[in-house]
Design a protein around this motif. Structure first.
Motif, mmCIF file in Angstrom:
data_model
loop_
_atom_site.group_PDB
_atom_site.id
_atom_site.type_symbol
_atom_site.label_atom_id
_atom_site.label_comp_id
_atom_site.label_asym_id
_atom_site.label_seq_id
_atom_site.Cartn_x
_atom_site.Cartn_y
_atom_site.Cartn_z
ATOM 1 N N MET A 3 0.822 -1.180 0.073
ATOM 2 C CA MET A 3 -0.111 -0.026 0.079
ATOM 3 C C MET A 3 0.948 1.129 -0.045
ATOM 4 O O MET A 3 0.594 2.405 -0.556
ATOM 5 N N PHE A 6 1.947 1.689 -3.474
ATOM 6 C CA PHE A 6 0.757 2.049 -3.982
ATOM 7 C C PHE A 6 0.270 3.670 -4.135
ATOM 8 O O PHE A 6 0.284 4.481 -5.182
ATOM 9 N N MET A 38 -2.613 1.351 9.345
ATOM 10 C CA MET A 38 -2.821 0.052 8.912
ATOM 11 C C MET A 38 -2.115 -0.855 9.883
ATOM 12 O O MET A 38 -2.604 -1.911 10.068
ATOM 13 N N ILE B 30 -9.958 -6.117 7.146
ATOM 14 C CA ILE B 30 -8.776 -5.357 6.919
ATOM 15 C C ILE B 30 -8.643 -5.106 5.551
ATOM 16 O O ILE B 30 -8.441 -4.141 4.838
ATOM 17 N N LYS B 31 -8.465 -6.276 4.831
ATOM 18 C CA LYS B 31 -8.362 -6.268 3.065
ATOM 19 C C LYS B 31 -9.720 -5.546 2.372
ATOM 20 O O LYS B 31 -9.460 -4.925 1.865
ATOM 21 N N ILE B 33 -10.891 -2.855 3.770
ATOM 22 C CA ILE B 33 -10.529 -1.613 3.634
ATOM 23 C C ILE B 33 -9.685 -1.010 2.846
ATOM 24 O O ILE B 33 -9.571 0.034 2.233
ATOM 25 N N VAL B 34 -8.459 -1.998 2.691
ATOM 26 C CA VAL B 34 -7.452 -1.864 1.619
ATOM 27 C C VAL B 34 -8.295 -1.544 0.122
ATOM 28 O O VAL B 34 -7.956 -0.683 -0.398
ATOM 29 N N ASN B 37 -9.678 1.740 0.122
ATOM 30 C CA ASN B 37 -8.668 2.703 -0.334
ATOM 31 C C ASN B 37 -8.194 2.608 -1.750
ATOM 32 O O ASN B 37 -7.921 3.805 -2.192
ATOM 33 N N ILE B 38 -8.153 1.715 -2.301
ATOM 34 C CA ILE B 38 -7.926 1.461 -3.572
ATOM 35 C C ILE B 38 -9.074 2.221 -4.544
ATOM 36 O O ILE B 38 -8.909 2.989 -5.387
ATOM 37 N N THR B 88 -10.788 5.621 7.083
ATOM 38 C CA THR B 88 -9.650 4.521 7.230
ATOM 39 C C THR B 88 -9.771 4.264 8.483
ATOM 40 O O THR B 88 -9.712 3.019 9.118
ATOM 41 N N LEU B 92 -10.599 1.215 10.459
ATOM 42 C CA LEU B 92 -9.467 0.121 11.216
ATOM 43 C C LEU B 92 -10.165 -0.096 12.685
ATOM 44 O O LEU B 92 -9.962 -1.316 13.126
#
Lengths: 157, 121
Positions: A3, A6, A38, B30-31, B33-34, B37-38, B88, B92
């Motif tokens: 990330m 990214f 994170m 958690i993934k 949330i990733v 983010n993308i 985020t 989290l």
């Protein structure tokens, strides 16, 4: 880790697209703070995912493909990339570009728009961040009913 | 190269759909949330692409330059990046809280525990 890369790539892209202020923010906030958040969350929960047998979610794929197709269809009517005649460049932007230096006295137009013309937006942003901070504190800081007592997580900003 | 004029937007759509798929299909919170983010970053790139102007430079006043890219989307996205990080953080925090309550951040395990609780009461 990925990330962070990214975010860094996104920041470089913003530089290429002439948005230096956005690139600075993305590099500092996106690649910095959100990675720390994170990692903190991964430490507090678990960094190992449950192993699933390789099943693909067909329904999700179909939904995603249909939505993506609709969006691509939607782009067909859009003005070309970097077209000076695009409607986005015709409304208030010329005034910001031409008059903001005289009216506000700051060479950086993004700053004058952010702090002056659209200052209320920034106030709203501050309100959102404040509520987010309160929400995180309420979620993690109460500490009354926990299985394993842990020190409350400090927010980094 | 007329048809390449929309290429940026197509990349944005692909990126956005990647994030969308992760949000729907991943069971790990958690993934998810990733993925969110993308998705978010694709919207940012879309706005910044809109503000780019042929032959323009970064919107900082310099003597002798007349073409600048549009500063307004930059401002909106500056705000959105910071708000995105705040959200985020909340997401989290929710995941951490769920892990404390259920001992898991996998969607199906949480669902199973909930159903068991419902049966026992």
């Amino acid at each position: 880790m990925l990330m962070g890369i990214f975010s860094l790539l996104a920041a470089s892209l913003y530089v290429l697209l002439d948005a230096v202020d956005v690139a600075l923010t993305e590099a500092a906030v996106g690649a910095g703070v959100s990675i720390i958040l994170m990692l903190g969350a991964l430490v507090l929960t678990t960094s190992e995912e449950k192993v699933h047998d390789a099943k693909h979610n067909l329904l999700a794929l179909v939904v995603v493909l249909i939505t993506g197709g609709a969006l691509i269809y939607g782009t067909m009517d859009m003005p070309n990339f970097a077209d000076p005649q695009a409607p986005a460049h015709q409304h208030v932007a010329p005034r910001y570009v031409q008059d903001s230096v005289d009216e506000i006295g700051i060479p950086n137009m993004v700053t004058s728009v952010l702090a002056s013309y659209r200052g209320l937006d920034t106030l709203g942003e501050v309100l959102v961040i404040f509520s987010a901070g309160v929400a995180v504190l309420l979620l993690l800081g109460a500490g009354t009913y926990r299985r394993r007592p842990r020190p409350p997580r400090k927010r980094t900003k | 190269m007329e048809w390449l004029g929309l290429f940026n937007y197509w990349v944005v759509v692909v990126l956005m759909m990647t994030g969308f798929y992760v949000v729907i299909a991943q069971g790990n919170l958690i993934k998810k949330i990733v993925g969110l983010n993308i998705f978010q970053t694709s919207v940012f790139i879309f706005y910044i692409s809109l503000s780019k102007l042929e032959g323009g430079t970064a919107p900082i006043y310099v003597e002798g330059i007349t073409a600048y890219s549009n500063p307004l989307p930059h401002v909106l996205i500056l705000t959105a990046i910071v708000v995105g990080v705040a959200l985020t953080a909340v997401g989290l925090a929710l995941a951490v809280r769920i892990h404390e309550a259920y001992g898991s951040i996998e969607e199906d395990e949480i669902q199973a525990q909930d159903e068991e609780d419902a049966r026992n009461t």
